[in-house]
Design an enzyme around this catalytic site. Sequence first.
Site, PDB file in Angstrom:
ATOM      1  CG  LEU A 260      -1.870   1.347   1.693  1.00  0.00           C
ATOM      2  CD1 LEU A 260      -2.488   0.917   0.592  1.00  0.00           C
ATOM      3  CD2 LEU A 260      -2.327   1.032   2.221  1.00  0.00           C
ATOM      4  CG  ASN A 261       2.446   2.183   3.386  1.00  0.00           C
ATOM      5  OD1 ASN A 261       2.419   1.165   4.227  1.00  0.00           O
ATOM      6  ND2 ASN A 261       1.505   3.578   3.751  1.00  0.00           N
TER       7      ASN A 261
ATOM      8  CE1 TYR B   3      -7.851   2.471   5.751  1.00  0.00           C
ATOM      9  CE2 TYR B   3      -9.370   2.299   7.391  1.00  0.00           C
ATOM     10  CZ  TYR B   3      -8.396   2.495   7.023  1.00  0.00           C
ATOM     11  OH  TYR B   3      -7.414   1.921   7.960  1.00  0.00           O
TER      12      TYR B   3
ATOM     13  CG  HIS C 232     -11.230  -0.943   6.744  1.00  0.00           C
ATOM     14  ND1 HIS C 232     -10.222  -0.654   7.225  1.00  0.00           N
ATOM     15  CD2 HIS C 232     -10.312  -0.728   6.106  1.00  0.00           C
ATOM     16  CE1 HIS C 232      -8.904  -1.003   6.495  1.00  0.00           C
ATOM     17  NE2 HIS C 232      -9.218  -1.181   5.870  1.00  0.00           N
TER      18      HIS C 232
ATOM     19  CD  GLU D 203     -17.678  29.568  39.839  1.00  0.00           C
ATOM     20  OE1 GLU D 203     -18.662  30.722  40.821  1.00  0.00           O
ATOM     21  OE2 GLU D 203     -17.041  29.349  40.063  1.00  0.00           O
TER      22      GLU D 203
END
Length: 755
Positions: free
Chosen positions: A156-157, A284, A437, A688
């Site tokens: 993939l990379n 993705y 996924h 407050e």
Amino acid sequence: MKKFSIQLIALFFISFIAISCNKTTENANDDVENEGSHPKLILTKQGVDNIRKNLGNVPIFDKTLADTKAEVDAEIELGILVPIPKDLSGGYTHERHKKNFIIIQKAGVLFQILNDEKYANYVKDMLFAYAKLYPTLPVHPQTRSYARGKIFWQCLNDSNWLVYSAQAYDCVYDWLSKEERETLEKDLFIPFAKFISEGNPQFFNRVHNHSTWGNVAVGMIALVMDNDELLDNALNGLKTDNLNTGMRDNDGGFIKVEGLRLGFFGNLDEPFSPDGYYNEGPYYQRYAMYPFLIFAEALHNVKPELKIFEYKDGVLLKGVDALLNLSDADGDFFPLNDGQKGMSYYTAALVSAVDIAYKFGGENPELLSIAKKQDRVVLDDTGLAIAIGIKEGLEKPFTKKSVNLSDGKKGDEGGVGILRSDNLELVYKYASHGSSHGHYDKLSFSLHEKGNEVLQDYGLARFVNIEQKGGGNYLKENQTWAKQTIAHNTITVNEESHFEGKFEIGTKHHSDLYFYDDKNPNIQILSAAEVNAYPGTEMLRTLALIKDEDFERPFTIDLFKIKSDSKKQYDLPYYYLGHIMKTNFEFETYDQLNPLGKKNGYQHLWKEASGKPATDNTVFSWKNKDLFYTLTTASNANDELILARIGANDPEYNLRKEPSFIIRRKNTQNTTFASVIESHGSYSSVSELALNAYSSITNLKIVLDTEAYTAVEIITKKNTTKIFIISNKDNSTDKNHIIKIGNKEYNWKGSYYYK
């Protein structure tokens, strides 16, 4: 004074570029017949000419150019660094090679726009360093991936590297000598492309975001080199024994899918629905949109006959619109399936997506407002178009409305609905599994307000690119916790995940839309059914976001009807974020914590406290940020009310220690969970002062529950009564209904009634 000086320098720099480039353009035009055919992928010759003519007059483009130049110049000062690969993601060698491919792509663009050979020389030197290194490399020494790369631990990379490097090569192609090009192609690009394709068919011949990157990497370099064989492989997949067989990741194995088209076209056909929803989820989809769109732009420029932006009725451009709608008020993508929280449309992938969609999708002025927020553009024709549009003040707000996005190739595999009312956004997932996924969470939902999570989806168990946490990769808890059903806001039966938590079962099924209606601005509603998650059990969940004058802000009705063939245990969790304010039931806390169960995600939940309903209404209130929230649910006397927290059996602290409120109903066959979630009041840490800190509801009751109809009555503190009715069997919009509840008759047309 310092700020003024910086502004003067920036103005001088842009003016200098404009003058230099205009001169360069004039010289180039004098010798145009001697020029080659490059660049032609993302940048084009005409596009470069247009950019040069506009420099100094398009602020957002000029700013991006100046930032890019500063970034690349700093890297050039460091010199060429090409270390021997050894690390997983997050490690030095991984990050260095990643930086290299990003920078040479930018350097190639700078060479084209500025005509400064410093940038061409940097690209050339970097590519030749890789051409020298690559033939010597074995597969990466880290063995975690099913498809190991050479420069990186996974193909993939390596594909990322080639997608960007192909663009850099295209920018310097004509500047290089023929001999230099032949060396780069012989020693680097062709072996590289063949390794990630022919050398790894299990990676390349699939339908998956990984394969998309691989297909596009081979396709991009094929277009630069005019290599028809590689281009055909990229578009249509490898011609191997796996022809017409796709492989989907199955957590360490693969499942073959007969008759599945492969290659780039296959990855366009299968995961995208006709509405542009990508089945793996927005996280993705965002990651895949860059290769999808950058290759589409290249194909448009080089192979216009393919009419790629018209493919599947313009699904790529629809995908950009779908992604933008799948983001919250701050632009963060909803973390459906495996999704890291905080990923947003400010990422570089969405900058290019927005620019490309604007240029090739009819120049929708709403996209300009997104680009203006992104505050940068792509340095090409598409970015110039955006910059000119912004300069001319053409932008219009990108208005997010309720939307129902279908899932599946034909749009018939469930979907994802986003209901929106004022500042509230409800995300309802009733989709297909989502390939590798996907999570086992049919009919789950999350609730958001002003960009903050109110009821959360956990997302993924991973620290992306952080080396200390498993090399930046998926942790084992992604399987044992994040994907399991109990980790989501939906029903778990008998402490078993949907589809037994098995991919090969879950991937065959999807939930089905029962009805969706957003026509009434005060009632946004979606109902969906699931009949396969547990054999013998049918589930119908209806979620409505309702705006009513008797409530401070819109509120949510959650109606979850279950029909089963036997008695079972049902757990319905609500993963709230914030701090408990008050409950109307007593609970016992435990000095010694034990996990809620032994498997299917239960082993990761500490059982902190539990109790029984005090009345037929259970009230649970909490504060998140500066707002108050209350969950009111119709109780059964035997319900167990559990306060739980994520983090059991987590010795390495890989999970976030976040709370949950679980309604457990044991030994029950058919049942209905009816709840209302209110957003109300506010708290100021400065004054407050707490305002409207209590629920507006005094009573919530199921007043009718048959096979045909379910009705819920809500009584408010203003002593007004609301009734919500759903037709459980007939979802026709034209059907007239008449029913009697108590002494009152109700009649209406359509699938639901509210008044």
